[in-house]
Each structure stands twice: as structure tokens, then as C-alpha cells.
Design a protein around this motif. Structure first.
Motif, PDB file in Angstrom:
ATOM      1  N   MET A   1       6.871   7.765 -10.444  1.00 29.65           N
ATOM      2  CA  MET A   1       6.831   7.342  -9.074  1.00 29.65           C
ATOM      3  C   MET A   1       8.159   6.644  -8.761  1.00 29.65           C
ATOM      4  SD  MET A   1       4.243   4.607  -7.201  1.00 29.65           S
ATOM      5  CE  MET A   1       2.994   4.910  -8.368  1.00 29.65           C
ATOM      6  N   LEU A   2       8.796   7.057  -7.726  1.00 31.99           N
ATOM      7  CA  LEU A   2      10.061   6.469  -7.294  1.00 31.99           C
ATOM      8  C   LEU A   2       9.819   5.477  -6.166  1.00 31.99           C
ATOM      9  CD1 LEU A   2      12.290   9.663  -7.207  1.00 31.99           C
ATOM     10  CD2 LEU A   2      12.242   7.898  -8.959  1.00 31.99           C
ATOM     11  N   PRO A   3      10.596   4.394  -6.132  1.00 34.75           N
ATOM     12  CA  PRO A   3      10.420   3.433  -5.039  1.00 34.75           C
ATOM     13  C   PRO A   3      10.866   4.015  -3.702  1.00 34.75           C
ATOM     14  CG  PRO A   3      12.221   2.763  -6.487  1.00 34.75           C
ATOM     15  CD  PRO A   3      11.592   3.973  -7.090  1.00 34.75           C
ATOM     16  N   GLU A   4      10.190   3.610  -2.635  1.00 30.42           N
ATOM     17  CA  GLU A   4      10.573   4.010  -1.279  1.00 30.42           C
ATOM     18  C   GLU A   4      11.576   3.039  -0.674  1.00 30.42           C
ATOM     19  OE1 GLU A   4       7.085   4.428   1.157  1.00 30.42           O
ATOM     20  OE2 GLU A   4       7.045   6.563   0.745  1.00 30.42           O
ATOM     21  N   TYR A  30       6.882   0.477  -3.281  1.00 28.77           N
ATOM     22  CA  TYR A  30       6.337   1.820  -3.507  1.00 28.77           C
ATOM     23  C   TYR A  30       5.388   2.215  -2.385  1.00 28.77           C
ATOM     24  CZ  TYR A  30       8.359   1.262  -8.116  1.00 28.77           C
ATOM     25  OH  TYR A  30       9.245   1.069  -9.155  1.00 28.77           O
ATOM     26  N   ASP A  31       5.182   3.522  -2.220  1.00 29.30           N
ATOM     27  CA  ASP A  31       4.353   4.015  -1.112  1.00 29.30           C
ATOM     28  C   ASP A  31       2.884   3.615  -1.234  1.00 29.30           C
ATOM     29  OD1 ASP A  31       3.617   5.707  -3.187  1.00 29.30           O
ATOM     30  OD2 ASP A  31       4.015   7.552  -2.092  1.00 29.30           O
ATOM     31  N   ASN A  32       2.416   3.249  -2.430  1.00 28.16           N
ATOM     32  CA  ASN A  32       1.015   2.831  -2.590  1.00 28.16           C
ATOM     33  C   ASN A  32       0.836   1.325  -2.390  1.00 28.16           C
ATOM     34  OD1 ASN A  32       2.143   1.768  -4.895  1.00 28.16           O
ATOM     35  ND2 ASN A  32       0.741   2.778  -6.314  1.00 28.16           N
TER      36      ASN A  32
END
Length: 96
Positions: A1-4, A30-32
Motif C-alpha cells: 500500500m502506497l501513501p496518498e 493512506y487511503d484507508n
């Protein structure tokens, strides 16, 4: 997972190292909704080595320290901390 989202603050404390930074704080979004932070420093007074990696979750956290590379500290919410040793049979097969 890549940071937004990513935010970094960096500094040079030791003049002889400039223009290179010797201290930095990074915050990742992050998106979550998770947030990650990293402190990278060469100027932590009194710490000769002190590389620590800590992952904190909603139910437990783990911590690894370069001074004791064969151990992993596991802290599950509401339970005493545990020290897990490398190569022990209680570990998952992937960890062995």
C-alpha cells in the motif's frame, strides 16, 4: 500500500554535514485512514545505534531493535508484552 499524502520536515544540525540533512520527520496518509510516521535521525544524543522499527496497530504492536536483532517484542492489547526469539517453533513457518 502506497501513501496518498506525504509530509516531510528535514533539518541539518551538524554544520559539517550540510547541505545533507541529519534529521527528518515524515508523516504518511493512506487511503484507508491509516497514518504512518517515520523519524530518521543521526543526532539522537546518547543513542549509539538505536535503530528501532515499530509497527502499531489497533489490536497489537511489534517492535524490533538492532541491538537485539534476534528478538521481536509483541504487545497485544490487554496482555503482557512478549519477546519472540528467532528460529523458535512457536513462530509461523513463514517466519522461520
Amino acid at each position: 500500500m502506497l501513501p496518498e499524502k506525504l509530509l516531510c520536515a528535514k533539518q541539518s544540525f551538524v554544520k559539517g554535514r550540510a547541505p545533507l540533512e541529519d534529521n527528518a520527520y515524515t508523516i504518511m496518509g493512506y487511503d484507508n485512514g491509516a497514518v504512518g510516521t517515520v523519524w530518521s535521525s543521526c543526532v539522537n544524543a546518547g543513542s549509539m545505534h538505536g535503530q528501532i522499527i515499530c509497527v502499531i496497530g489497533s489490536k497489537a504492536s511489534i517492535e524490533w531493535w538492532d541491538e537485539q536483532p534476534n528478538q521481536l517484542r509483541l504487545q497485544i492489547q490487554g496482555k503482557p508484552a512478549q519477546i519472540l526469539e528467532r528460529g523458535m517453533e512457536y513462530l509461523y513457518s513463514e517466519a522461520l
